[in-house]
Design an enzyme around this catalytic site. Structure first.
Site, PDB file in Angstrom:
ATOM      1  N   LYS A   1     -38.094   9.151  21.465  1.00 32.69           N
ATOM      2  CA  LYS A   1     -37.999   8.609  20.114  1.00 32.69           C
ATOM      3  C   LYS A   1     -36.569   8.222  19.771  1.00 32.69           C
ATOM      4  O   LYS A   1     -36.329   7.194  19.118  1.00 32.69           O
ATOM      5  CB  LYS A   1     -38.554   9.640  19.125  1.00 32.69           C
ATOM      6  CG  LYS A   1     -40.056   9.857  19.278  1.00 32.69           C
ATOM      7  CD  LYS A   1     -40.551  11.092  18.548  1.00 32.69           C
ATOM      8  CE  LYS A   1     -42.038  11.316  18.804  1.00 32.69           C
ATOM      9  NZ  LYS A   1     -42.550  12.564  18.201  1.00 32.69           N
TER      10      LYS A   1
ATOM     11  N   GLN B   1     -39.964  17.764  15.204  1.00 35.48           N
ATOM     12  CA  GLN B   1     -40.855  17.744  16.351  1.00 35.48           C
ATOM     13  C   GLN B   1     -41.757  18.975  16.329  1.00 35.48           C
ATOM     14  O   GLN B   1     -41.285  20.085  16.127  1.00 35.48           O
ATOM     15  CB  GLN B   1     -40.047  17.707  17.646  1.00 35.48           C
ATOM     16  CG  GLN B   1     -40.890  17.630  18.904  1.00 35.48           C
ATOM     17  CD  GLN B   1     -41.724  16.362  18.982  1.00 35.48           C
ATOM     18  OE1 GLN B   1     -41.265  15.285  18.617  1.00 35.48           O
ATOM     19  NE2 GLN B   1     -42.963  16.481  19.436  1.00 35.48           N
TER      20      GLN B   1
ATOM     21  N   ASP C   1     -42.018  10.289   9.599  1.00 39.13           N
ATOM     22  CA  ASP C   1     -43.104  10.679  10.498  1.00 39.13           C
ATOM     23  C   ASP C   1     -44.415  10.877   9.738  1.00 39.13           C
ATOM     24  O   ASP C   1     -45.450  11.157  10.339  1.00 39.13           O
ATOM     25  CB  ASP C   1     -42.734  11.972  11.239  1.00 39.13           C
ATOM     26  CG  ASP C   1     -43.517  12.175  12.525  1.00 39.13           C
ATOM     27  OD1 ASP C   1     -43.995  11.175  13.089  1.00 39.13           O
ATOM     28  OD2 ASP C   1     -43.657  13.329  12.964  1.00 39.13           O
TER      29      ASP C   1
END
Length: 287
Positions: free
Chosen positions: A57, A101, A124
């Site tokens: 990412k 994450q 996200d």
């Protein structure tokens, strides 16, 4: 309708390269503001797969001209400590997007951690604010994997209106938002957790199947309606998804491969939303 001779792969790798030009938009921001979009990535512990995802990412953001700042926290980090870190990033004007994450570990209250991310930096799409925005078609950020799935369906001209879509899985950042985005497009949506009684019969009635439960080859070809569209959002070691590709691809009209289907789209959505977040926070009007 038999799909044996007409099946088409939904190529996420190629589509991800053509997704709206985040690099060009990032290039507009720097000369006008003296800064470039910045994504902060937060990783708890040293899980190799999670570390790899973060690097991918970050690399994708770098290709768009965005910066990244990585915060690695020890596996012993508490929920309170993680919340403090995320709250600090949320108030930092030099950070425009935040990625936590996940999974963070069984001792972490992930929902509490997600809610520490400021909605305007939730690139996200993991906060409750973002879920509501998705559901009511309000300004905000979509969950990256569901957002990538919707881009795939759009690119391959899948008309969802009036179709029966079955989402296998109900996670807060994948199954649930995927179903809501399908509903927004006027699909009739059935949520089916992996423990649903008679799951195979439900899936067999679906025009569109989104497999997002994390169970290797749970869905086999005989359980798929001929001519259906199948999106496999699962990814287990050995490049195995939730769908048994070999048997399902003989019956489907469209199907995503694993890898090369949903995964690249997920990674492509993140930098695009990071650039959007930076533009919003810095007051840059989009042309």
């Amino acid at each position: 309708m038999s799909a044996t001779s007409t099946v088409q792969l939904m190529d996420g790798t190629s589509l991800a390269k053509r997704i709206e030009d985040a690099a060009a938009r990032a290039a507009e921001i720097s000369p006008r503001t003296g800064t470039s979009p910045c994504l902060a990535t937060v990783l708890v512990g040293e899980d190799p797969a999670s570390a790899t995802y973060v690097r991918m990412k970050q690399a994708r953001c770098a290709k768009t001209g965005s910066r990244s700042r990585h915060i690695g926290l020890p596996a012993t980090t508490t929920t309170a400590e993680l919340i403090d870190t995320l709250a600090g990033l949320s108030s930092d004007p030099g950070v425009h997007g935040i990625l936590l994450q996940h999974p963070c570990g069984p001792h972490i209250d992930e929902r509490a951690a997600f809610e520490a991310i400021a909605p305007e930096k939730d690139v996200d799409g993991v906060t409750m604010h973002s879920f509501v925005a998705m559901s009511f078609v309000l300004p905000g950020f979509v969950s990256c994997t569901p957002g990538g799935i919707m881009r795939l369906l759009e690119a391959y001209d899948v008309d969802l209106a009036g179709k029966h879509a079955v989402v296998v899985g109900r996670s807060a950042i994948l199954g649930n938002p995927a179903g809501m985005l399908l509903l927004v497009m006027n699909a009739t949506v059935t949520y089916s957790p992996s423990r649903t009684a008679g799951l195979s019969a439900i899936v067999r009635e679906a025009d569109v199947v989104v497999a997002a439960v994390g169970r290797r080859r749970l869905i086999r070809g005989e359980g798929v309606k001929p001519g259906a569209v199948v999106v496999d959002a699962g990814h287990d070691p050995g490049n195995v998804g939730d769908v048994d590709f070999d048997t399902a691809s003989t019956r489907t009209r469209l199907i995503t491969p694993v890898p090369g289907g949903v995964g690249p789209m997920t990674i492509a959505i993140l930098p695009a939303q990071t650039v959007d977040a930076a533009a919003n926070l810095l007051g840059i009007q989009r042309h």
